[in-house]
Write an enzyme that holds these catalytic residues in place. Sequence first.
Site, PDB file in Angstrom:
ATOM      1  N   LYS A 245       1.418  83.200 -41.131  1.00  0.00           N
ATOM      2  CA  LYS A 245       2.293  82.276 -40.973  1.00  0.00           C
ATOM      3  C   LYS A 245       2.178  80.977 -42.074  1.00  0.00           C
ATOM      4  CE  LYS A 245       6.340  80.941 -38.893  1.00  0.00           C
ATOM      5  NZ  LYS A 245       7.523  81.621 -38.867  1.00  0.00           N
TER       6      LYS A 245
ATOM      7  N   CYS B 100      10.945  76.653 -48.445  1.00  0.00           N
ATOM      8  CA  CYS B 100      11.168  76.461 -47.084  1.00  0.00           C
ATOM      9  C   CYS B 100      12.664  75.748 -47.084  1.00  0.00           C
ATOM     10  CB  CYS B 100      10.421  76.185 -46.171  1.00  0.00           C
ATOM     11  SG  CYS B 100      10.946  76.282 -44.442  1.00  0.00           S
TER      12      CYS B 100
END
Length: 413
Positions: free
Chosen positions: A57, A164
């Site tokens: 992650k 992101c």
Amino acid sequence: NSNFTYLKMTTTQPSLKTTVAGIEFPTCIYNASGPRTGSAQALAKIAKSKSGGILAKSATLQSQTGNPQPRIWQSEAASMNSEGLPNSGIDYYLSKDTIDEVRNAVACSEENDSIVLPKHKPYMVSISGHSLQDNLTMLKQIMDTYEKGKSHSGISAVELNLACPNVIGHPIIAYDFEQMDTVLQAVSNLYAAQKSTLPLGIKMPPYFDGPHFQSAAGCINKYTHCVKYVASINTIGNALCIDAHSEMPVISSKGGFAGLSGPAVKYTALANVRQMRNLLDASIDVIGVGGVSSGVDAFELLLCGAAAVQVGTCHWLEGPKCFDRICGELQQIMREKGYSTVKDFSNQLKPWSKEGASASRAAKKLKEKQQQQEQLEVTVAGNNGGVVDHLVNVVLVLLIAVLAADKFGLVDL
């Protein structure tokens, strides 16, 4: 029962091996950084599958819980998330306990399995700091771990997330080309100062305009000495889904705006992979990601120039077994087409032609005819079964009648 025309069907099992940033992967399919990648236990499950590598992650300097719930939405056509990078912090993903649990979880290959799994698969970390300094601090920490142990450190590469869209108050860095250049220059300076050989990848957002592709690739091409691959694409930012019954967004944070993923983004991913492969220096590999849920999807991204393919939404919905299935489907396509290795067709997309379109139509018609024939056989078999069942019932009724008649003396058996 295939859509594909037969070139020369191979009888040997095709190899899915590939190389990314000089790193050997046993298969060209592995996980994207996202859901089901935040803990050592989740990463170990990926390691036990046929995923070619394990990508953690995206980490921040400190652990964080991410955005409020609900922050994920899913339908057949698309998925949305506004997770806000929940993660356990960079120290967790670099710890010996985490690395050992992941690396020691690799499953043994089954007998006669066409995919031979190595003792250890590549384990990669991803970083997405709240500031440039955060990213540099984490990157130096990863470099120190990597350089001290090299191949024994357990870390194969780092992926810098510049894409992101879901962190509140932070824009997408790779949409601001001046800012992206500033980040990459600082990263380059750190590589020089540390004399690091740690393979570096960049997670990219989707682009939609020709000049944007050129600007992004032009910026990255200045740093070929440290950037070894790009992963394209991340989610399409600022999507919005409305619940018509409640008259409100389905996602709670950021006014409901979230990153779009799943099948709906595959065509944007194909375009971005193709553009990046055409524009980037040949020394920089391209990883295809976005909308992959089948061997066909993976095959198309590889055709467009991907060296490997990451799976995100499908992994979230199906779990690590998706890697086994997609690898099997891709191998079947390769067998039918006569391809022995991924290199045989990677970046070999053909230009449109009348001959190719005609062959595709013929293949689709053949498949439809085969499906109709199979359905007919099923129907006939069902009907025949019905006739047999009817005859059996008639015989049983007659037998019961005869036995009853004998019992009451109506017939003499």
